[in-house]
Design a protein around this motif. Structure first.
Motif, PDB file in Angstrom:
ATOM      1  N   LEU A 254      69.215  17.828 -85.139  1.00  0.00           N
ATOM      2  CA  LEU A 254      68.170  18.684 -84.577  1.00  0.00           C
ATOM      3  C   LEU A 254      68.018  18.455 -83.077  1.00  0.00           C
ATOM      4  O   LEU A 254      67.990  17.312 -82.596  1.00  0.00           O
ATOM      5  N   GLY A 255      67.908  19.564 -82.363  1.00  0.00           N
ATOM      6  CA  GLY A 255      67.487  19.558 -80.970  1.00  0.00           C
ATOM      7  C   GLY A 255      66.225  20.386 -80.843  1.00  0.00           C
ATOM      8  O   GLY A 255      65.569  20.712 -81.848  1.00  0.00           O
ATOM      9  N   GLN A 256      65.888  20.783 -79.605  1.00  0.00           N
ATOM     10  CA  GLN A 256      64.657  21.545 -79.409  1.00  0.00           C
ATOM     11  C   GLN A 256      64.840  22.548 -78.282  1.00  0.00           C
ATOM     12  O   GLN A 256      65.429  22.237 -77.248  1.00  0.00           O
ATOM     13  N   LEU A 257      64.327  23.767 -78.507  1.00  0.00           N
ATOM     14  CA  LEU A 257      64.409  24.844 -77.523  1.00  0.00           C
ATOM     15  C   LEU A 257      63.008  25.372 -77.254  1.00  0.00           C
ATOM     16  O   LEU A 257      62.203  25.546 -78.183  1.00  0.00           O
ATOM     17  N   SER A 258      62.722  25.633 -75.989  1.00  0.00           N
ATOM     18  CA  SER A 258      61.468  26.299 -75.635  1.00  0.00           C
ATOM     19  C   SER A 258      61.710  27.218 -74.450  1.00  0.00           C
ATOM     20  O   SER A 258      62.629  26.997 -73.650  1.00  0.00           O
ATOM     21  N   CYS A 259      60.895  28.260 -74.355  1.00  0.00           N
ATOM     22  CA  CYS A 259      60.975  29.207 -73.244  1.00  0.00           C
ATOM     23  C   CYS A 259      59.586  29.340 -72.639  1.00  0.00           C
ATOM     24  O   CYS A 259      58.592  29.493 -73.364  1.00  0.00           O
ATOM     25  N   TYR A 260      59.540  29.304 -71.299  1.00  0.00           N
ATOM     26  CA  TYR A 260      58.271  29.224 -70.582  1.00  0.00           C
ATOM     27  C   TYR A 260      58.361  30.122 -69.357  1.00  0.00           C
ATOM     28  O   TYR A 260      59.397  30.165 -68.678  1.00  0.00           O
TER      29      TYR A 260
ATOM     30  N   GLU B 196      73.335  12.806 -76.023  1.00  0.00           N
ATOM     31  CA  GLU B 196      71.959  12.646 -75.598  1.00  0.00           C
ATOM     32  C   GLU B 196      71.093  13.631 -76.378  1.00  0.00           C
ATOM     33  O   GLU B 196      71.595  14.600 -76.957  1.00  0.00           O
ATOM     34  N   PRO B 197      69.768  13.393 -76.422  1.00  0.00           N
ATOM     35  CA  PRO B 197      68.901  14.352 -77.132  1.00  0.00           C
ATOM     36  C   PRO B 197      69.091  15.764 -76.592  1.00  0.00           C
ATOM     37  O   PRO B 197      69.076  15.985 -75.374  1.00  0.00           O
ATOM     38  N   VAL B 198      69.302  16.718 -77.507  1.00  0.00           N
ATOM     39  CA  VAL B 198      69.533  18.112 -77.113  1.00  0.00           C
ATOM     40  C   VAL B 198      68.168  18.783 -76.963  1.00  0.00           C
ATOM     41  O   VAL B 198      67.542  19.181 -77.948  1.00  0.00           O
ATOM     42  N   THR B 199      67.702  18.828 -75.719  1.00  0.00           N
ATOM     43  CA  THR B 199      66.411  19.453 -75.426  1.00  0.00           C
ATOM     44  C   THR B 199      66.620  20.451 -74.294  1.00  0.00           C
ATOM     45  O   THR B 199      67.171  20.102 -73.237  1.00  0.00           O
ATOM     46  N   LEU B 200      66.193  21.670 -74.509  1.00  0.00           N
ATOM     47  CA  LEU B 200      66.424  22.735 -73.536  1.00  0.00           C
ATOM     48  C   LEU B 200      65.145  23.530 -73.349  1.00  0.00           C
ATOM     49  O   LEU B 200      64.583  24.039 -74.324  1.00  0.00           O
ATOM     50  N   GLU B 201      64.652  23.585 -72.103  1.00  0.00           N
ATOM     51  CA  GLU B 201      63.501  24.432 -71.788  1.00  0.00           C
ATOM     52  C   GLU B 201      63.904  25.424 -70.717  1.00  0.00           C
ATOM     53  O   GLU B 201      64.372  25.036 -69.640  1.00  0.00           O
ATOM     54  N   ILE B 202      63.741  26.694 -71.028  1.00  0.00           N
ATOM     55  CA  ILE B 202      64.051  27.770 -70.090  1.00  0.00           C
ATOM     56  C   ILE B 202      62.762  28.123 -69.365  1.00  0.00           C
ATOM     57  O   ILE B 202      61.747  28.440 -69.997  1.00  0.00           O
ATOM     58  N   THR B 203      62.784  28.069 -68.033  1.00  0.00           N
ATOM     59  CA  THR B 203      61.595  28.360 -67.242  1.00  0.00           C
ATOM     60  C   THR B 203      61.891  29.488 -66.268  1.00  0.00           C
ATOM     61  O   THR B 203      62.918  29.480 -65.583  1.00  0.00           O
ATOM     62  N   ASP B 204      61.006  30.480 -66.236  1.00  0.00           N
ATOM     63  CA  ASP B 204      61.129  31.599 -65.305  1.00  0.00           C
ATOM     64  C   ASP B 204      59.809  31.791 -64.581  1.00  0.00           C
ATOM     65  O   ASP B 204      58.728  31.722 -65.199  1.00  0.00           O
ATOM     66  N   ASN B 205      59.876  32.026 -63.260  1.00  0.00           N
ATOM     67  CA  ASN B 205      58.700  32.434 -62.488  1.00  0.00           C
ATOM     68  C   ASN B 205      58.877  33.898 -62.140  1.00  0.00           C
ATOM     69  O   ASN B 205      59.774  34.267 -61.373  1.00  0.00           O
ATOM     70  N   ILE B 206      58.042  34.723 -62.705  1.00  0.00           N
ATOM     71  CA  ILE B 206      58.209  36.162 -62.609  1.00  0.00           C
ATOM     72  C   ILE B 206      57.335  36.717 -61.496  1.00  0.00           C
ATOM     73  O   ILE B 206      56.148  36.382 -61.389  1.00  0.00           O
ATOM     74  N   ASP B 207      57.935  37.584 -60.696  1.00  0.00           N
ATOM     75  CA  ASP B 207      57.229  38.275 -59.619  1.00  0.00           C
ATOM     76  C   ASP B 207      56.629  39.558 -60.190  1.00  0.00           C
ATOM     77  O   ASP B 207      57.354  40.404 -60.728  1.00  0.00           O
ATOM     78  N   SER B 208      55.305  39.715 -60.088  1.00  0.00           N
ATOM     79  CA  SER B 208      54.649  40.886 -60.674  1.00  0.00           C
ATOM     80  C   SER B 208      55.129  42.183 -60.046  1.00  0.00           C
ATOM     81  O   SER B 208      54.972  43.260 -60.634  1.00  0.00           O
ATOM     82  N   ARG B 209      55.728  42.113 -58.845  1.00  0.00           N
ATOM     83  CA  ARG B 209      56.249  43.332 -58.214  1.00  0.00           C
ATOM     84  C   ARG B 209      57.470  43.871 -58.954  1.00  0.00           C
ATOM     85  O   ARG B 209      57.889  45.008 -58.714  1.00  0.00           O
ATOM     86  N   ASN B 210      58.036  43.067 -59.847  1.00  0.00           N
ATOM     87  CA  ASN B 210      59.184  43.519 -60.643  1.00  0.00           C
ATOM     88  C   ASN B 210      58.781  43.985 -62.046  1.00  0.00           C
ATOM     89  O   ASN B 210      59.644  44.261 -62.877  1.00  0.00           O
ATOM     90  N   LEU B 211      57.487  44.054 -62.315  1.00  0.00           N
ATOM     91  CA  LEU B 211      57.006  44.498 -63.621  1.00  0.00           C
ATOM     92  C   LEU B 211      56.500  45.936 -63.528  1.00  0.00           C
ATOM     93  O   LEU B 211      55.699  46.267 -62.644  1.00  0.00           O
ATOM     94  N   TYR B 212      56.966  46.764 -64.454  1.00  0.00           N
ATOM     95  CA  TYR B 212      56.567  48.166 -64.511  1.00  0.00           C
ATOM     96  C   TYR B 212      55.852  48.430 -65.834  1.00  0.00           C
ATOM     97  O   TYR B 212      56.374  48.092 -66.903  1.00  0.00           O
TER      98      TYR B 212
END
Length: 747
Positions: free
Chosen positions: A542-548, A638-654
């Motif tokens: 087992l590893g762990q995945l998260s998205c933020y 090594e422990p398989v841990t993956l966190e995906i992080t995105d900083n979104i610019d509101s000017r790119n949201l429609y």
């Protein structure tokens, strides 16, 4: 065929129309007919008509025949319009119409209830099917049930069901005596994938299944007003393998012959046709005809008849309004080099619907009287017993009340299996089964019903490495004994168990995917079932995945993303959106203990990756979209841990809205994709996103091209398929987009 005379007055009406209608035509038909009773109609053409005459008969605007004399029945009372158009060899035409008064049948119960269960070919419930009984329409619910109350019962119940992408189904049920309710079941078959062709030239439209084809002359089609149609037409040609059609046999194969008899057909082959232009139906012109062909899949009929090259076979088309097949013309069995039987079916038709090569026994016919029995006695008027009769090439359902029902005009010498189900007023289930062989004349068959216990299995799924246990989504299906998948199982949430109904004596075969780890099991239900809990667990690493994601650098939010995990050991697994749990929201990554490295392809709300997986391919088949996504190569040392992080610019949201047929629909059901095929930039909407993404689309693009959008609708109220974006209203200042969608290709 003789004309109806006697008590029914005969109406002759001649109508000479101006313009192109230079011919006269007389309609000979009774001025009133009885509901659900056959009647004959005839056209007498102008003696000045030149050469062979083409006939087009319409009932309430729907084409019903291309013969000079024919018969029909009408299932609803009131006034109905019968019309005819004739065309001679010089193109001269004549038209006429009459109004028929349909006398209502005797009322047996003025407060009648009907429960209609809608199923697909895998016996899974069909939601949002439009079901009509005597002008009343109800949509089926998530369990596939359309419930009617307050109906008027007569001796014939006609049920019609339709859903986009499926062949319309109709059934005629005989109800000879008063009963409080009827429980009936209808099965619908999916149509084939549509194809386009040009109507301006002669063409053969083909479907490789059973080597099916239809050959059309140039300019063969007209629209609903009779005006010629030019340009591109969409054709859906669906062959039906009579060995596999089962309960989807339209109307159960019950037919109206040229002699106005209701009989049971034995089918050799069937093709459903649908032709449209811009979503509107088109039909063959009066002077046009088409040749239809398909392979003959069996050498003998259900009654033992041996087929031979050169034989003529009666042709029948399906009347959705009555639930009956109508006899019109003949087809032929010809030699074939492609068919496994060495034989092929051909016919010439003059209008399009579902066509069938069938026959029935003209002599030595059998009939069956079916009775449902509880505790040695006939069931009561408050009960409704649903019975299916089946044999090779035959499947017919009936609703049986306290007086039983008689099925007439079927072939002798056939061994039939009858299965009966009755749901009592207190909810208890009773079932019974018997087999019998038909003989010339009538036989009585009693179906003795016994109490059948029911229950539920609640299924949960976990993965573990021996020390940590993580819940995951139970994704799978029940599997029939013949290997075909039946009911899709999908908890959508790792914390929610899947409920599987249990019936005494009916084992349930399970095929489950726990992050791509396949588990099979059979739940045997020998005794009376109750509520049981089934837990399935797979031991794995087992590893762990998260998205933020954060918005403009503010407070972030965890959300579910999906991933394909490919290991160097050759074992692939998957992370589904339903695998997430806990605070913060994370999902386990399962992988083989033999793996040294993992390639993890992640699809998030903010990249152009997309995960697909197909449980119906065994072993389970996964693939990642050919677009970029995000790929990570991680060692398992090594422990398989993956966190995906995105900083979104509101000017790119429609902010976006979707309209179908002018009505705004829920954005969660409207899936929009932006795809630039030159740069391979691809962005899409997804319900698996932070809460502040609801109703918004991420488009980090400086110059948006509205031609790059495509749409898909996934909604219980609308048909799943590929939609064409008819128009896009883009406002870059307010960052809003409005999409108007039209269904282009069913899926």
């Amino acid at each position: 065929m003789s004309r109806i005379t006697g008590l029914l007055a005969t109406l002759l009406m001649t109508l000479v129309l101006a313009g192109c209608n230079t011919l006269t035509v007389d309609i000979i038909a009774p001025d009133s007919v009885n509901q659900n009773q056959p009647f004959t109609y005839e056209a007498e053409a102008d003696p000045e008509a030149v050469g062979q005459i083409a006939y087009e008969w319409y009932l309430d605007g729907t084409i019903i025949s291309s013969l000079p004399i024919d018969n029909a029945l009408i299932s609803s009372a009131g006034e109905h319009v019968l019309s005819v158009k004739i065309t001679d060899e010089e193109g001269e035409t004549g038209e006429a119409e009459v109004t028929l008064e349909v006398i209502p049948a005797e009322v047996l119960n003025a407060d009648f209830a009907v429960n209609v269960e809608l199923l697909d070919m895998e016996e899974a419930p069909l939601e949002n099917v439009t079901v009509t009984i005597d002008g009343v329409t109800v949509e089926s619910d998530a369990l596939g049930i359309a419930a009617f109350t307050g109906l008027t019962q007569t001796s014939v119940l006609t049920v019609a069901a339709s859903k986009e992408g499926y062949i319309p189904q109709s059934y005629r049920f005989d109800l000879p005596a008063s009963q409080e309710r009827a429980d009936v079941q209808l099965t619908l078959m999916e149509r084939a994938t549509p194809v386009a062709f040009n109507n301006d030239a002669e063409v053969t439209v083909e479907n490789s299944e059973l080597n099916t084809s239809v050959t059309l002359p140039a300019g063969a089609f007209v629209d609903a007003n009779g005006d010629p149609v030019t340009g591109e037409i969409t054709a859906t040609v669906t062959p039906v393998d009579t060995r596999e059609m089962g309960a989807s046999y339209l109307g159960g194969g019950v037919a109206l012959t040229e002699e106005s008899e209701v009989v049971q057909l034995l089918s050799l082959g069937m093709i459903d046709f649908e032709f449209t232009q811009n979503g509107e139906p088109v039909q063959l012109a009066a002077e046009a005809s088409a040749q239809i062909e398909m392979d003959l899949v069996t050498e003998t009929g259900p009654d033992g008849r041996v087929y031979a090259i050169g034989e003529e076979i009666e042709m029948w088309w399906f009347d959705e309004a009555t639930g009956l097949w109508v006899e019109e013309g003949v087809g032929e069995i010809v030699a074939s080099a492609t068919s496994p039987t060495g034989m092929r079916l051909i016919a010439t038709v003059e209008h399009f619907t579902t066509w069938n090569w069938d026959y029935y026994k003209a002599a030595d016919r059998a009939s069956i009287t079916l009775n449902c029995m509880l505790n040695g006695s006939m069931i009561g008027p408050q009960d409704s017993c649903s019975v299916s009769l089946s044999a090779d090439g035959i499947y017919r359902t009936s609703s049986i009340g306290s007086n039983g029902v008689t099925i007439v005009n079927i072939a002798p010498g056939m061994t039939l299996t009858a299965n009966a189900r009755l749901r009592s007023s207190n909810g208890d289930l009773y079932t019974g089964q018997t087999s019998f062989t038909t003989v010339p004349g009538n036989i009585s068959v009693n179906l003795n019903l016994g109490y059948t216990g029911e229950g539920s299995a609640f299924i949960s799924c976990t993965v573990t490495n021996g020390s940590t246990v993580r819940p995951v989504e139970c994704f799978g299906s029940t599997v029939r004994d013949d290997g075909r998948h039946s009911t899709l199982l999908n908890s959508n949430n790792s914390n929610s168990p899947v409920r599987v109904p249990l019936v005494q004596g009916e084992p349930v075969n399970l095929l489950l995917s726990l992050q791509g780890n396949i588990v099979t099991d059979t739940i045997n239900v020998a005794g009376a079932p109750s509520v049981i809990v089934k837990e399935y667990e797979v031991e794995t690493e087992l590893g762990q995945l998260s998205c933020y994601a954060t918005l403009d650098g503010g407070q972030g939010e965890y959300y579910p993303c999906t991933a394909l995990v490919t290991s160097d050991s050759g074992v692939n697994t998957v992370v589904r959106a339903g695998d997430y749990s806990g605070t913060p929201l994370t999902a386990p990554i399962s992988y083989s203990s033999d793996a040294n490295t993992l390639d993890i392809a992640v699809a998030t709300a903010f990249n152009d990756g997309e995960l697909f997986n197909d449980l119906y391919s065994e072993p389970e088949y996964f693939y990642f979209s050919p677009f970029r996504g995000q790929h990570f190569n991680l060692p398992t040392s090594e422990p398989v841990t993956l966190e995906i992080t995105d900083n979104i610019d509101s000017r790119n949201l429609y902010s976006y809205t979707c309209r179908v047929n002018g009505e705004i629909i829920d954005t969660e059901k409207c899936l929009i994709t932006y795809h630039d095929f030159q740069t391979e930039e691809r962005w899409r909407t997804t319900p698996n996103a932070p809460s502040w993404m609801t109703g918004k689309m991420h488009l980090p693009i400086s110059n948006i091209n509205t031609n790059f959008f495509s749409g898909e609708v996934d909604s219980g109220e609308l048909f799943l398929g590929y939609y064409r974006i008819e128009s896009v209203e883009l406002n870059t200042s307010s960052r809003t987009i409005a999409f108007d969608l039209i269904l282009e290709t069913p899926r």
